[in-house]
Scaffold this active site. Structure first.
Site, PDB file in Angstrom:
ATOM      1  CG  ASP A 192      40.030  33.578  44.847  1.00 49.78           C
ATOM      2  OD1 ASP A 192      39.271  34.245  44.112  1.00 49.78           O
ATOM      3  OD2 ASP A 192      40.699  32.611  44.445  1.00 49.78           O
ATOM      4  CB  SER A 193      37.640  38.877  44.081  1.00 56.23           C
ATOM      5  OG  SER A 193      36.429  38.607  44.772  1.00 56.23           O
TER       6      SER A 193
ATOM      7  CG  ASP B 109      36.249  31.784  45.403  1.00 53.10           C
ATOM      8  OD1 ASP B 109      35.558  30.932  44.821  1.00 53.10           O
ATOM      9  OD2 ASP B 109      36.497  32.899  44.921  1.00 53.10           O
TER      10      ASP B 109
ATOM     11  CE  LYS C 277      33.766  31.169  42.742  1.00 57.66           C
ATOM     12  NZ  LYS C 277      35.111  31.138  42.091  1.00 57.66           N
TER      13      LYS C 277
ATOM     14  CD  GLU D 121      39.933  30.112  40.075  1.00 58.44           C
ATOM     15  OE1 GLU D 121      39.656  31.229  40.545  1.00 58.44           O
ATOM     16  OE2 GLU D 121      41.028  29.860  39.511  1.00 58.44           O
TER      17      GLU D 121
ATOM     18  CD  GLU E  60      36.327  35.461  35.989  1.00 57.39           C
ATOM     19  OE1 GLU E  60      36.897  36.558  36.120  1.00 57.39           O
ATOM     20  OE2 GLU E  60      36.343  34.576  36.873  1.00 57.39           O
TER      21      GLU E  60
END
Length: 275
Positions: A44-45, A83, A113, A115, A182
Site C-alpha cells: 500500500d506504499s 497488502d 499481508k 498489519e 519494520e
C-alpha cells in the site's frame, strides 16, 4: 517454478536469506521477477510512490486490486503478495475474509499481508482457514501512523519490546507464514527471529532477520520525497531517467531525433503522385 509459502518455510529451515521487493505495475514486476527475487509485494506504499499521498491511509481496495493484477501478470516466478489496505480488515473478521478473497480472485495474489499483532490474530486465523496465505506485519505499521504520532522506531523500551514479541508469537500461532518487522532495533529483531518458526522479513530491522524487503523506488533512487535511514541506494535510476528525458528534449529541439533509423520509408514515386 512459482515460488510460494514453501519457499519461505525452506528459507527459514535452511538459513537461506529471503528477498522481497515491492512493485506496482506490469513492466516493473516483469523486470524484478527476472532477477530471481523470492517475492514481490504490492504494497500500500503505492499510495506514496504511485499516487502521491502523504501516507497509506487513502489507498483503497480498488487501488490494490488494480495494481496487484498488473503485477501478477508480470511476475511468473516470484510469489505475489498484496497488502490489505486500511479499513479492509479492521471492521470485522467477515469483511477481512471477503476482502482477502477479492485480492486473491481479482488481484491474482498468491497471498495477502496485513498489519497488526495480537489484535488481528483472529482475523489472520480466519483468512488462513479460508485457504489464503497471510504475511503478518508488526513493529512500525504505517496504517497506524496517526496512533504512533509519526514514523518512529518501535520496541525500544522493555514494555514495547515484550509487546513486539507477543505480537510475533500471536501471528505465528494464528497461522501467518511469515512476518514483516519494520523499524525495530536490530538486537530485538534478531531475538524475535530466533524465537519464531516462521521467517521474519526485515525492513529497518537489521541483518538478523530471515530476509529483507525494500520499496524498489527507494533502493533505485526514484523516490525522493523522503528517504528512511534503512534505505541503501543500489542504483541511481532516478538520475538516469532525468538525464534520459533531458537528452530527449535536447534532441527533439535540435531536430536530431527522430533520425533516419527511427523513421519509416515510402517510395518517392508515391509521394510525387500526391502533389
Amino acid at each position: 517454478m512459482k515460488k510460494s509459502v514453501t519457499t519461505f518455510a525452506n528459507g527459514k529451515l535452511k538459513g537461506d536469506k529471503l528477498t522481497m521487493l515491492t512493485a506496482y505495475d506490469y513492466s516493473t514486476a516483469k523486470l524484478i521477477d527476472s532477477t530471481g527475487v523470492d517475492a514481490i509485494l504490492v504494497g500500500d506504499s503505492l499510495g506514496n510512490v504511485m499516487l502521491g499521498y502523504e501516507d497509506t491511509i487513502s489507498v483503497t481496495m480498488e487501488d490494490m486490486i488494480h495494481h496487484g493484477a498488473a503485477v501478477a501478470r508480470g511476475a511468473k516466478e516470484a510469489m505475489v503478495i498484496i497488502d490489505m489496505p486500511f479499513m479492509s480488515y479492521q471492521t470485522s473478521v467477515y469483511d477481512a475474509v471477503v476482502n482477502a478473497g477479492r485480492l486473491m480472485k481479482e488481484g491474482r495474489a498468491n497471498g495477502v499481508k496485513l498489519e497488526g499483532g495480537v489484535e488481528v490474530a483472529d482475523t489472520i486465523k480466519a483468512i488462513v482457514a479460508a485457504g489464503i496465505p497471510v504475511m503478518a506485519h508488526i513493529g512500525l505499521t504505517p496504517q497506524s501512523i496517526n496512533s504512533f504520532g509519526g514514523y518512529k522506531v518501535q520496541g525500544k523500551d522493555e514494555m514495547a519490546a515484550k509487546k513486539l514479541i507477543e505480537d510475533a508469537m500471536a501471528v505465528q500461532e494464528a497461522g501467518a507464514f511469515a512476518v514483516v518487522l519494520e523499524c525495530v532495533p536490530e538486537k530485538l529483531a534478531t531475538l524475535v527471529t530466533s524465537k519464531l518458526d516462521i521467517p521474519t522479513i526485515g525492513i529497518g530491522a537489521g541483518a538478523g532477520c530471515d530476509g529483507q524487503i525494500l520499496v524498489y523506488a527507494d533502493m533505485m533512487g526514484m523516490f525522493s520525497d523522503y528517504v528512511p535511514k534503512f534505505v541503501k541506494k543500489f542504483a541511481n535510476v532516478g538520475e538516469a531517467m532525468k538525464e534520459a528525458c533531458k537528452s530527449y528534449i535536447d534532441e527533439v529541439k535540435a531536430g536530431t531525433y527522430p533520425a533516419v533509423e527511427h523513421t519509416y520509408a515510402i517510395d518517392d514515386e508515391v509521394i510525387g503522385k500526391l502533389y
